[in-house]
Design an enzyme around this catalytic site. Structure first.
Site, mmCIF file in Angstrom:
data_model
loop_
_atom_site.group_PDB
_atom_site.id
_atom_site.type_symbol
_atom_site.label_atom_id
_atom_site.label_comp_id
_atom_site.label_asym_id
_atom_site.label_seq_id
_atom_site.Cartn_x
_atom_site.Cartn_y
_atom_site.Cartn_z
ATOM 1 N N ASP A 66 0.841 -1.367 0.078
ATOM 2 C CA ASP A 66 0.008 0.045 -0.041
ATOM 3 C C ASP A 66 0.819 1.246 -0.069
ATOM 4 O O ASP A 66 0.388 2.333 0.101
ATOM 5 C CB ASP A 66 -1.110 -0.132 1.184
ATOM 6 C CG ASP A 66 -0.522 -0.249 2.530
ATOM 7 O OD1 ASP A 66 0.760 -0.799 2.639
ATOM 8 O OD2 ASP A 66 -0.740 0.583 3.644
ATOM 9 N N HIS A 142 7.199 -1.025 13.067
ATOM 10 C CA HIS A 142 6.243 -1.618 12.003
ATOM 11 C C HIS A 142 6.853 -3.099 11.907
ATOM 12 O O HIS A 142 7.842 -3.474 12.247
ATOM 13 C CB HIS A 142 6.098 -0.951 10.827
ATOM 14 C CG HIS A 142 5.074 -1.037 9.966
ATOM 15 N ND1 HIS A 142 3.539 -1.457 10.650
ATOM 16 C CD2 HIS A 142 4.632 -1.255 8.679
ATOM 17 C CE1 HIS A 142 2.909 -1.463 9.808
ATOM 18 N NE2 HIS A 142 3.691 -1.489 8.506
ATOM 19 N N ASP A 213 3.553 4.039 8.901
ATOM 20 C CA ASP A 213 2.862 2.827 9.520
ATOM 21 C C ASP A 213 3.829 2.746 10.821
ATOM 22 O O ASP A 213 4.870 2.497 10.786
ATOM 23 C CB ASP A 213 2.777 1.651 8.685
ATOM 24 C CG ASP A 213 1.981 1.775 7.437
ATOM 25 O OD1 ASP A 213 1.525 2.998 7.319
ATOM 26 O OD2 ASP A 213 1.637 0.608 7.076
HETATM 27 ZN ZN LIG Z 1 0.275 0.925 5.233
HETATM 28 ZN ZN LIG Z 2 2.758 -1.242 6.485
#
Ligand SMILES: [Zn+2]
Ligand SMILES: [Zn+2]
Length: 305
Positions: A66, A142, A213
């Protein structure tokens, strides 16, 4: 001169109707930067009438789809347009492995220079600086190595006191020197005026912090301290705190806590889970911790002065 952040996507990984994964376009003093490049980023640039040919730096936080799936497409479109200006991509080393495999097997030859700059997401480091701005990477926490970014204006120029300059008939050819803090000296050396009489103090240089993130972590608060605007992911409402911990994401309440403890001026929340059709509850939850919070509405530009 502007420092402007335009939101291209505010969704997390799963497809959400009418929302797009991460991507932001930044215009800082007429330098054009892309931060993250989720699927559809080039279409979003087109939708908001942003010329992709102007972009010459791309900063990628981590290699989750993403945040990168739009990048090969964007680079190929630049190639189709016979771009000549070099492009600089900053990202973790895995990003370049991924791109290289794709470009090798698709036998892609670029019409422009593609410069890769590897980020070490474990440390805080200056990635780029010129006389106008600098970009600093700092660690996020993350599931894969992830970096956040600080984009900072360099020191600002002093502001002319036009009225006083006119009164003393200062030639405009001296204005740039005055803005840089020099005193005025007439060509014949007879008139000397102190800079402070002709200019005002410059404003504080602006800092934009981008946290893509990350799980909630005290170290992030330290890294984004006193930013003018903090963009922070806010994937879930706080009732999904366990899910946030398991997937190493942040809740809206936690994003508000980061903003409040870091003493930023404004918080923008984004990277919303596809489970939320209505984003209002996420906004209201963040505002219980930090009142000056806004949603990263796609197409919206945040201007910092
Ligand atoms: Zn993401
Ligand atoms: Zn991520």
């Amino acid at each position: 001169m502007a420092f402007e952040v335009t939101i291209l996507g505010n969704s997390s990984a799963s497809p959400a109707p009418n929302r797009h994964p991460s991507g932001q376009y930044i215009n800082i003093l007429d330098h054009h930067i892309l931060v993250d490049c989720g699927e559809g980023t080039q279409m979003q640039l087109q939708r908001y009438k942003i010329k992709k040919s102007r972009i010459n730096q791309i900063f990628i936080s981590h290699v989750h789809g993403d945040h990168i799936l739009g990048l090969p497409g964007l680079l190929l479109s630049m190639n189709l347009m016979s771009r000549e200006n070099p492009i600089h991509i900053y990202g973790p080393k895995e990003l370049f492995e991924i791109l290289n495999v794709f470009f090798k097997h698709s036998e892609t030859r670029f019409s422009f220079e593609l410069n890769y700059h590897t980020i070490d997401p474990n440390k805080t480091e200056i990635l780029f600086e010129n006389i106008y701005y600098k970009v600093i990477a700092f660690p996020l926490f993350h599931r894969v190595p992830t970096a956040g970014f600080l984009i900072q204006e360099r020191s600002k120029l002093r502001k002319l006191n036009v009225e006083v300059c006119e009164k003393h008939k200062i030639p405009f050819t001296h204005f740039n020197d005055l803005k840089r803090g020099k005193d005025y000296m007439s060509p014949d050396g007879k008139v000397h005026i102190k800079n402070e009489k002709l200019t005002f103090e410059p404003g504080k240089p602006i800092t934009y912090a981008y946290c893509s993130d990350t799980i909630f972590d005290e170290r992030v608060i330290k890294s984004v301290e006193n930013a003018d605007i903090l963009y922070h992911e806010s994937t879930f409402l706080h009732d999904k705190i366990q899910r946030a911990i398991d997937t190493m994401h942040t809740t809206s309440k936690q994003a508000g806590i980061v903003a409040s403890r870091a003493n930023v001026d404004k918080l923008i929340i984004g990277h919303f889970s596809a489970r939320y059709d209505d984003l209002q509850p996420l906004l209201l939850e963040a505002r219980t911790e930090f009142a000056n919070t806004e949603i990263a509405d796609e197409g919206r530009s945040f201007i910092m002065e």
